[in-house]
Design a protein around this motif. Structure first.
Motif, PDB file in Angstrom:
ATOM      1  N   GLY A 144       7.916   4.727  -3.931  1.00 15.36           N
ATOM      2  CA  GLY A 144       6.855   4.605  -4.932  1.00 15.36           C
ATOM      3  C   GLY A 144       7.459   4.187  -6.251  1.00 15.36           C
ATOM      4  O   GLY A 144       8.597   4.527  -6.571  1.00 15.36           O
ATOM      5  N   ILE A 150       3.341   1.208  -3.396  1.00 17.43           N
ATOM      6  CA  ILE A 150       4.184   1.911  -2.433  1.00 17.43           C
ATOM      7  C   ILE A 150       4.694   0.860  -1.458  1.00 17.43           C
ATOM      8  O   ILE A 150       3.912   0.033  -0.966  1.00 17.43           O
ATOM      9  CB  ILE A 150       3.383   2.979  -1.677  1.00 17.43           C
ATOM     10  CG1 ILE A 150       2.826   4.017  -2.666  1.00 17.43           C
ATOM     11  CG2 ILE A 150       4.244   3.655  -0.623  1.00 17.43           C
ATOM     12  CD1 ILE A 150       1.675   4.811  -2.104  1.00 17.43           C
ATOM     13  N   SER A 183       0.358  10.162  -1.304  1.00 13.63           N
ATOM     14  CA  SER A 183       0.931   9.659  -2.549  1.00 13.63           C
ATOM     15  C   SER A 183       0.140  10.184  -3.737  1.00 13.63           C
ATOM     16  O   SER A 183      -1.060  10.423  -3.650  1.00 13.63           O
ATOM     17  CB  SER A 183       0.939   8.129  -2.569  1.00 13.63           C
ATOM     18  OG  SER A 183      -0.386   7.617  -2.502  1.00 13.63           O
TER      19      SER A 183
END
Length: 281
Positions: A144, A150, A183
């Motif tokens: 990331g 990502i 994430s």
């Protein structure tokens, strides 16, 4: 360091906070891990602190970095630390000796090193901003970045396999579990992705400040934020189960499993611990 403890069986979402202060930090802790009854914390002042988790006694202070420590890994009897001084340092846990300092990072790169020799094996280039977090799973590297993306890489060839786009701010942390990638970002959201297809499955909203840390454990997702909360989510539905309030920003968290019964499957309890900054005055 405040502790949160669950008194229920696996699958329960009942979590009760404990008013127990174990460790006070003299500066902000950016990252930490719990291994073999010890807490390893990387500090804003560039030091790495090691505590005994039961007594809260500080066992060692590792000094060598010249800027804040941003991430840690503990493995093979060693501590691996990275810092804003652009170095990675390797330490012996027992002696506290610095074994190696790895240099070479520039903005936006991912570098793969041989642990024993310190030799740089590969340089992965693709991100257009600083790389803020990494996870390694199933032969892949998940990265990331401040560029909001990502990226997924093949660990052997270094080939970039996918670019996941969805966050509208820098990506702060990643977790890989159960075929999914979780994430978090400065955009205050947590996103859930299918690892194989790269499809965005869910967007979890609830935090009102940037999300700084994630952990998947105990069948749940735990998230910490600068909104001074830790939130607990059901992984399958994405439902928010609990909001745990903190006195200050949550920079990092760990979830530790503790067995209460001889039966390793049916009866366990877990607790999450967050380290907060001790401010003067």
């Amino acid at each position: 360091m405040s502790s949160l403890k669950s008194n229920a069986r696996i699958g329960s979402s009942k979590i009760q906070p404990l008013n127990r202060l174990l460790i006070k930090s003299v500066d902000r802790i950016n990252c930490w891990q719990i291994v073999d009854g010890k807490v390893f914390g990387g500090s804003y002042d560039g030091t790495i602190l090691i505590w005994d988790i039961d007594s809260g006694t500080e066992l060692k202070t590792l000094e060598g970095h010249t800027a804040s420590v941003t991430c840690l890994q503990v493995a093979y009897g060693k501590v691996f630390s990275a810092s804003r001084d652009n170095t990675i340092r390797i330490w012996d846990i027992d002696s506290g000796e610095e074994l190696n300092a790895l240099e070479g990072h520039t903005k936006g790169t991912i570098r793969i090193w041989d642990i024993d020799s310190g030799e740089e094996l590969q340089v992965l280039v693709g991100h257009t901003g600083p790389v803020t977090c990494l996870q390694v799973a199933d032969g892949k590297i998940f990265s990331g970045s401040y560029d909001g993306t990502i990226r997924i890489w093949d660990i052997d060839s270094g080939e970039e396999l996918q670019v996941l786009v969805g966050h509208t701010g820098p990506v702060t942390c990643l977790q890989v579990a159960d075929g999914k990638l979780f994430s978090a970002s400065h955009d205050n959201t947590i996103r859930v992705w299918d690892i194989d297809s790269g499809e965005e499955l869910k967007v979890l909203k609830g935090h009102t400040g940037l999300v700084t840390c994630l952990r998947v454990a105990y069948g749940k997702l735990f998230s910490g934020s600068w909104d001074k909360t830790i939130r607990v989510w059901d992984i399958d539905s994405g439902k928010e189960l609990k909001v745990l309030k903190s006195e200050d920003w949550v920079n990092c968290l760990q979830v530790v499993m503790e067995r209460f019964s001889a039966d390793p499957v049916t009866e366990r309890s877990g607790y999450g611990i967050s380290i907060q900054e001790k401010r003067s005055g």
